[in-house]
Design an enzyme around this catalytic site. Structure first.
Site, PDB file in Angstrom:
ATOM      1  N   ASN A 152       0.795  -1.240   0.000  1.00  0.00           N
ATOM      2  CA  ASN A 152       0.000   0.000   0.000  1.00  0.00           C
ATOM      3  C   ASN A 152       0.822   1.282   0.000  1.00  0.00           C
ATOM      4  OD1 ASN A 152       0.779  -0.467   2.666  1.00  0.00           O
ATOM      5  ND2 ASN A 152      -0.978   0.630   3.473  1.00  0.00           N
ATOM      6  N   LYS A 158      12.956  -7.184   0.590  1.00  0.00           N
ATOM      7  CA  LYS A 158      11.931  -7.898  -0.170  1.00  0.00           C
ATOM      8  C   LYS A 158      10.670  -7.035  -0.236  1.00  0.00           C
ATOM      9  CE  LYS A 158       8.396 -11.276  -0.120  1.00  0.00           C
ATOM     10  NZ  LYS A 158       7.592 -10.247  -0.791  1.00  0.00           N
ATOM     11  N   GLY A 192       2.828  -5.208   7.405  1.00  0.00           N
ATOM     12  CA  GLY A 192       1.905  -6.026   6.629  1.00  0.00           C
ATOM     13  C   GLY A 192       0.804  -6.575   7.523  1.00  0.00           C
ATOM     14  N   SER A 193       0.334  -7.756   7.186  1.00  0.00           N
ATOM     15  CA  SER A 193      -0.840  -8.290   7.886  1.00  0.00           C
ATOM     16  C   SER A 193      -0.482  -8.860   9.259  1.00  0.00           C
ATOM     17  CB  SER A 193      -1.478  -9.392   7.040  1.00  0.00           C
ATOM     18  OG  SER A 193      -0.621 -10.519   7.016  1.00  0.00           O
ATOM     19  N   GLY A 195       2.726 -11.101  10.331  1.00  0.00           N
ATOM     20  CA  GLY A 195       3.483 -10.526  11.450  1.00  0.00           C
ATOM     21  C   GLY A 195       3.746 -11.559  12.534  1.00  0.00           C
ATOM     22  N   GLU A 207       4.792  -3.816  12.118  1.00  0.00           N
ATOM     23  CA  GLU A 207       3.757  -2.797  11.945  1.00  0.00           C
ATOM     24  C   GLU A 207       2.618  -3.484  11.224  1.00  0.00           C
ATOM     25  OE1 GLU A 207       2.288   0.056  13.113  1.00  0.00           O
ATOM     26  OE2 GLU A 207       4.462   0.319  13.266  1.00  0.00           O
ATOM     27  N   CYS A 231      -3.082   1.482   6.932  1.00  0.00           N
ATOM     28  CA  CYS A 231      -3.278   0.919   8.268  1.00  0.00           C
ATOM     29  C   CYS A 231      -3.677   2.013   9.242  1.00  0.00           C
ATOM     30  CB  CYS A 231      -2.040   0.173   8.736  1.00  0.00           C
ATOM     31  SG  CYS A 231      -0.578   1.174   8.736  1.00  0.00           S
ATOM     32  N   GLN A 270      -8.273  -8.263  -2.928  1.00  0.00           N
ATOM     33  CA  GLN A 270      -8.646  -7.213  -1.972  1.00  0.00           C
ATOM     34  C   GLN A 270     -10.094  -6.779  -2.209  1.00  0.00           C
ATOM     35  OE1 GLN A 270      -6.851  -6.008   0.770  1.00  0.00           O
ATOM     36  NE2 GLN A 270      -8.873  -5.118   1.192  1.00  0.00           N
ATOM     37  N   GLU A 307      -9.884  -5.607  10.466  1.00  0.00           N
ATOM     38  CA  GLU A 307      -9.432  -4.631   9.479  1.00  0.00           C
ATOM     39  C   GLU A 307      -9.913  -5.049   8.083  1.00  0.00           C
ATOM     40  OE1 GLU A 307      -5.159  -4.270   8.604  1.00  0.00           O
ATOM     41  OE2 GLU A 307      -5.440  -2.105   8.850  1.00  0.00           O
ATOM     42  N   GLU A 337       9.135   3.386  14.452  1.00  0.00           N
ATOM     43  CA  GLU A 337       9.830   3.692  13.210  1.00  0.00           C
ATOM     44  C   GLU A 337       9.912   5.205  13.058  1.00  0.00           C
ATOM     45  OE1 GLU A 337       9.299   0.832   9.949  1.00  0.00           O
ATOM     46  OE2 GLU A 337       7.219   0.757  10.620  1.00  0.00           O
TER      47      GLU A 337
END
Ligand code: UN1
Length: 478
Positions: free
Chosen positions: A149, A172, A225-226, A230, A247, A281, A328, A380, A459
């Site tokens: 995203n 990656k 990511g998801s 995670g 995150e 997010c 999605q 989410e 971050e």
């Protein structure tokens, strides 16, 4: 069509296979072909990073500053072109995409400066005559795994501090949007990073990501990511006693109180919930509204949604681009059905839209009369879907806002200093926004959440040093 290659140990190398990068505004448009690395290539990249680390860790700050500053300058000089590529592969609107590219450039610029400001501390020892010195050292090889995203800003906010503090990188990017990531890698490489310091391994999570998670030669992994992935990153990292930073999702509330400025509240909701097609997010997917303003807010917001232009991401005038891909879109549609079946009232949107080109266009959807227990308010969705919850007063609003497994960003629209102050102190989130959208953050201050949204140090900004360095306390008796 040429295949954009991976970069391993100082060389561009092809993958075993390659994938097409498809434009979500026009599925007949192939943005490019991108190599997919094999497991063995991922391992070669990790080995190259390991080998390059001792020299890079000791490199001079001027060299690192100059490389990062050069990257920043090229990104900023090419922001229109790179923004066009980003909008074409990801589907956010051109102004949003150009803004994201600029953000990536500014992040490199910020960390170029941070290289020169690296400092330690000298502290008196409790033992007379002894000196204590606290310094930061690089961690080693950092594995960087990024989502689709924010195809350039999130890679930038992980790669820039990693390199700034003297780490080597195995990067990656998301398999779905390798174009902006490849362009960023090309800029970094031409800016003069020594061989092995920066490696690009595009491809699938199940191949490249797995290889990274299961390799002891990676000292730290940073992942956005998801929640599901995670948890895998966490489990593999704990097993290896390696540092990790996650995150993940959000289910961010925007509280609107009776005393709010209605225009500001509606602007915050439209921007926070629907811009970038709701695929952030930090999106405000839960609009928690007190009963005195509820009907006026819903009416004004619905009017705004009716006027939003949903179309090709690169067309001028488009306000909402397409959903990123079919899977999605399926997820968004399934949550719209779940919302209806849970008894929520779909006041607007949720229809698939046809435009000139075949793309994943979805009318932004708004539910009302929803409650905290509904799945649409707990899970989410990651699309242009938001729900309104009607509450009696501020106390109920705060309770509903915090009633979620997530805790990334939390917003309130109010003109009351008392409520704004109380909310800032009591919102269970890493970031609080007063009279501002929950999404869209600055690049030089800490970013991150609490509860199920994040794990590990923040971050961005100076706080990034917590993850990308390790502290050494040295005692000396001179
Ligand atoms: C923003 O809202 O400006 O994946 C940034 C995400 C976040 C970044 C959001 N990590 O949506």
């Amino acid at each position: 069509m040429t295949v954009h290659q991976n970069f391993i140990g100082g060389d561009w190398t092809g993958g075993q296979e390659a994938g097409d990068n498809i434009n979500p505004s026009d599925t007949g448009d192939v943005v490019g072909r991108y190599a997919r690395a094999t497991r063995q290539q991922a391992e070669e990249a990790i080995a190259a990073a390991r080998a390059a680390f001792p020299a890079w860790a000791r490199s001079g700050i001027q060299q690192r500053h100059d490389i990062l500053a050069k990257v920043a300058a090229e990104i900023l000089a090419r922001k229109e072109e790179l923004g066009g590529l980003l909008a074409r592969e990801e589907g956010k609107t051109l102004p949003e995409a150009i803004g994201e590219v600029a953000r990536a450039g500014q992040i490199f610029d910020f960390f170029a400066g941070e290289v020169l400001r690296l400092a330690g501390e000298k502290i008196a020892s409790t033992r007379p005559g002894v000196e204590v010195e606290v310094t930061r050292e690089p961690v080693g090889v950092i594995g960087i795994i990024t989502p689709w995203n924010f195809p350039i800003a999130i890679p930038a906010w992980k790669i820039a501090p990693a390199l700034a503090y003297g780490n080597c990188v195995v990067f990656k990017p998301a398999d779905l949007v390798p174009g902006s990531a490849w362009a960023l890698a090309d800029i970094i490489i031409r800016a003069g990073v020594p061989a092995g310091v920066f490696n690009l391994v595009m491809g699938r999570g199940s191949v490249v990501g797995e290889a990274m998670l299961n390799d002891d030669r990676i000292d730290a992994i940073t992942f956005t990511g998801s929640v599901g992935t995670g948890k895998k990153v966490a489990a593999a990292s704990v097993e290896r006693m390696r540092k990790f930073q996650l995150e993940m999702g959000g289910k961010n509330p925007l509280v609107v109180l009776d005393d709010a400025d209605l225009d500001i509240a509606v602007d915050c909701a439209v921007n926070g919930a629907f811009f970038s097609t709701g695929q952030r997010c930090t999106a405000s997917s839960r609009l928690v509204v007190t009963e005195g303003i509820h009907d006026r807010f819903v009416a004004a917001l619905t009017e705004r949604l009716k006027g939003l232009v949903v179309d090709d991401a690169r067309k001028s005038g488009t306000q909402i681009g397409p959903v990123v891909d079919q899977s999605q879109l399926d997820q968004d549609n399934s949550y719209i059905e779940i919302g209806k079946s849970e008894g929520a009232n779909l006041v607007w949107g949720g229809e698939r839209l046809n435009r000139e080109t075949p793309g994943f266009f979805l009318q932004p959807a708004l539910f009302t009369e929803t409650s905290s227990q509904m799945r649409i308010n707990r899970e989410e969705i990651f699309g242009p879907v938001a729900s309104v919850m009607r509450v009696k007063n501020y106390e109920e609003a705060l309770e509903a806002a915090n009633d979620t497994p997530f805790g990334l960003s939390s917003g309130i629209c109010t003109t009351s200093l008392k409520h704004a102050t109380h909310y800032r102190r009591n919102a269970e989130a890493g970031m609080v926004m007063v009279n501002l959208p929950t999404a869209g953050v600055d690049y030089h201050v800490p970013f991150g959440g609490r509860k199920g949204s994040s794990y590990g140090p923040r971050e961005q900004g100076r706080y990034a040093a917590e993850f990308y360095t390790t502290v050494k306390t040295a005692y000396t008796l001179p």
